[in-house]
Enzyme design. Structure first.
Site, PDB file in Angstrom:
ATOM      1  N   GLY A  69      -3.117 -12.514 -38.370  1.00 16.61           N
ATOM      2  CA  GLY A  69      -4.110 -13.408 -37.781  1.00 16.61           C
ATOM      3  C   GLY A  69      -4.492 -14.587 -38.656  1.00 16.61           C
ATOM      4  O   GLY A  69      -4.659 -15.704 -38.163  1.00 16.61           O
ATOM      5  N   GLN A 175      -9.530  -9.777 -32.406  1.00 18.40           N
ATOM      6  CA  GLN A 175     -10.328  -8.616 -31.999  1.00 18.40           C
ATOM      7  C   GLN A 175     -10.198  -8.293 -30.516  1.00 18.40           C
ATOM      8  O   GLN A 175     -10.503  -7.177 -30.095  1.00 18.40           O
ATOM      9  CB  GLN A 175     -11.808  -8.830 -32.346  1.00 18.40           C
ATOM     10  N   SER A 195      -3.004 -10.223 -34.016  1.00 20.13           N
ATOM     11  CA  SER A 195      -2.519  -9.460 -35.167  1.00 20.13           C
ATOM     12  C   SER A 195      -2.122  -8.055 -34.743  1.00 20.13           C
ATOM     13  O   SER A 195      -2.694  -7.500 -33.801  1.00 20.13           O
ATOM     14  CB  SER A 195      -3.614  -9.400 -36.238  1.00 20.13           C
ATOM     15  N   HIS A 197      -2.154  -5.126 -36.735  1.00 19.89           N
ATOM     16  CA  HIS A 197      -2.786  -3.949 -37.330  1.00 19.89           C
ATOM     17  C   HIS A 197      -4.134  -3.592 -36.710  1.00 19.89           C
ATOM     18  O   HIS A 197      -4.714  -2.557 -37.043  1.00 19.89           O
ATOM     19  CB  HIS A 197      -2.938  -4.128 -38.854  1.00 19.89           C
ATOM     20  N   THR A 233      12.245 -15.077 -43.675  1.00 19.03           N
ATOM     21  CA  THR A 233      13.024 -14.200 -42.799  1.00 19.03           C
ATOM     22  C   THR A 233      12.093 -13.451 -41.854  1.00 19.03           C
ATOM     23  O   THR A 233      11.086 -12.879 -42.265  1.00 19.03           O
ATOM     24  CB  THR A 233      13.833 -13.192 -43.640  1.00 19.03           C
ATOM     25  N   CYS A 322     -12.468  -9.235 -44.834  1.00 26.30           N
ATOM     26  CA  CYS A 322     -12.130 -10.487 -45.520  1.00 26.30           C
ATOM     27  C   CYS A 322     -13.375 -11.116 -46.130  1.00 26.30           C
ATOM     28  O   CYS A 322     -13.348 -11.675 -47.222  1.00 26.30           O
ATOM     29  CB  CYS A 322     -11.480 -11.464 -44.543  1.00 26.30           C
TER      30      CYS A 322
END
Length: 376
Positions: A69, A175, A195, A197, A233, A322
């Site tokens: 994200g 979220q 994202s 995870h 990659t 974060c």
């Protein structure tokens, strides 16, 4: 340890883990290589792109895979600013945006930025946003679901206003991805990020949608991967695993929403003995993600409460991981206009698919016990 921090990250789903291992061992070629081994990886990559695009209701030509994200927010905003709909140097953003949004905005030279606060319900006032627009406004960025209190912003109205004024609209979907079906609203955006995870997929992978009609310029010059959107990659195994997780969680949207509504009500009820000290920051039910509860307990610092809960075997948080790493108050507390002292009292509890009713009751009873002991 009983986990109540699913808004920060989730455990890897077992089926998604199997897909990751299989893709890593059987589709290990570089997707950009021209030989057959690389071609197999490329085919898997494009199948994932098409499947995710279908889940999101977007054109697959505008879907790019990233490391998550934060990178997605950065690259999306840079892409939109490289191809504005009109001339101008003014940006409007939510005050409670994720730190990655604040990070990219803070590094921009020559732009003026207006930050919008929340009202008492944790929502951006659409009329205030309209008043903030100037002829110079080229971008609006507003998070779909706030990661700290779970409020769902009125992005449909915001998108309409942006379209009327020829303004790009970016949204952080991290979220809301896998928790809300936004197939109908996704085409309203110039760009959005997500994202893996947060939906029981692997860490280190995510994606960005940029409207395929936008002729953006790459932030990193000379890159050949993801049609030049980012270098490096492509992580095909993680993308395949994230896609499997997304398919699985999408099939459980309604069931999960109802389960989280019930768990939320149980937790709130369990806090009744100390309700005079508890303030929950939330919106009306149709503008609230039920799996995230942001609250404060009057007179008790959130970090102390988090550590006490940890001592009793419960993992909760004091906001975005974060933001915690920066040793700063949760951004949402500033957007809500809380004083620095009150902001320190903030804690977040978030549910996931493995959360059990009895564990929620135990957490509520433990918080009541901690508060009563503290007050005594």
């Amino acid at each position: 340890m009983i986990y109540f921090d699913f808004a920060a990250t989730t455990p890897l789903d077992s089926d998604a883990a199997e897909v990751f291992v299989q893709a890593s061992t059987e589709f290990y070629g570089n997707a950009s290589s021209l030989h057959d081994v690389g071609g197999q990886s490329q085919d898997l990559l494009e199948n994932c792109r098409e499947e995710l695009a279908n889940l999101l209701g977007i054109n697959k030509k505008g879907l790019y895979f990233t490391s998550g994200g934060s990178e997605g927010n950065f690259l999306a905003i840079e892409a939109l600013l490289s191809a504005p709909k009109k001339a101008g140097k003014h940006i409007i953003a939510g005050m409670a945006e994720h730190s990655s949004i604040h990070g990219v905005l803070n590094r921009l030279d020559g732009y003026s930025i207006t930050y919008l606060p929340f009202n008492s319900s944790g929502l951006i006032d659409v009329e205030e946003l309209g008043r903030a627009i100037t002829p110079e406004t080229v971008l609006v960025t507003v998070q779909h679901v706030n990661s700290e209190i779970g409020t769902i912003q009125p992005i449909g109205e915001i998108a309409r206003i942006c379209k009327e004024h020829d303004i790009h609209f970016h949204s952080d979907f991290v979220q809301s991805f896998g928790k809300i079906d936004f197939k109908k609203i996704a085409p309203l955006f110039s760009s959005f990020s997500f994202s893996g995870h947060k939906i029981y997929g692997p860490k280190g992978v995510g994606g960005v949608y940029v409207d395929s009609s936008i002729s953006w310029r790459a932030f990193f010059p000379g890159g050949s991967h993801e049609r030049g959107f980012r270098p490096g990659t492509v992580n095909v195994p993680a993308i395949a695993s994230m896609t499997a997780a997304a398919q699985k969680i999408h099939d459980q949207l309604v069931q999960s929403h109802d389960q989280f509504l019930e768990l939320r009500a149980i937790l709130v009820k369990s806090l009744d003995p100390i309700k005079e000290f508890v303030h929950i920051f939330e919106a009306a039910a149709d503008s609230q993600l039920p799996s995230i509860i942001g609250l404060r307990i009057s007179g008790i610092e959130g970090q102390w409460m988090m550590l006490e809960c940890n001592r009793y075997g419960f993992a909760i948080s004091t906001g975005s991981a974060c933001q915690i790493g920066m040793q700063a108050p949760a951004k949402v507390t500033q957007a809500l206009g809380l004083s620095p002292q009150v902001a320190k009292e903030f804690i977040r509890i978030s549910f996931g698919k493995t959360t059990q009713t009895e564990d929620v009751v135990k957490l509520g009873e433990t918080i009541v016990e901690i508060v009563n002991n503290y007050k005594r």
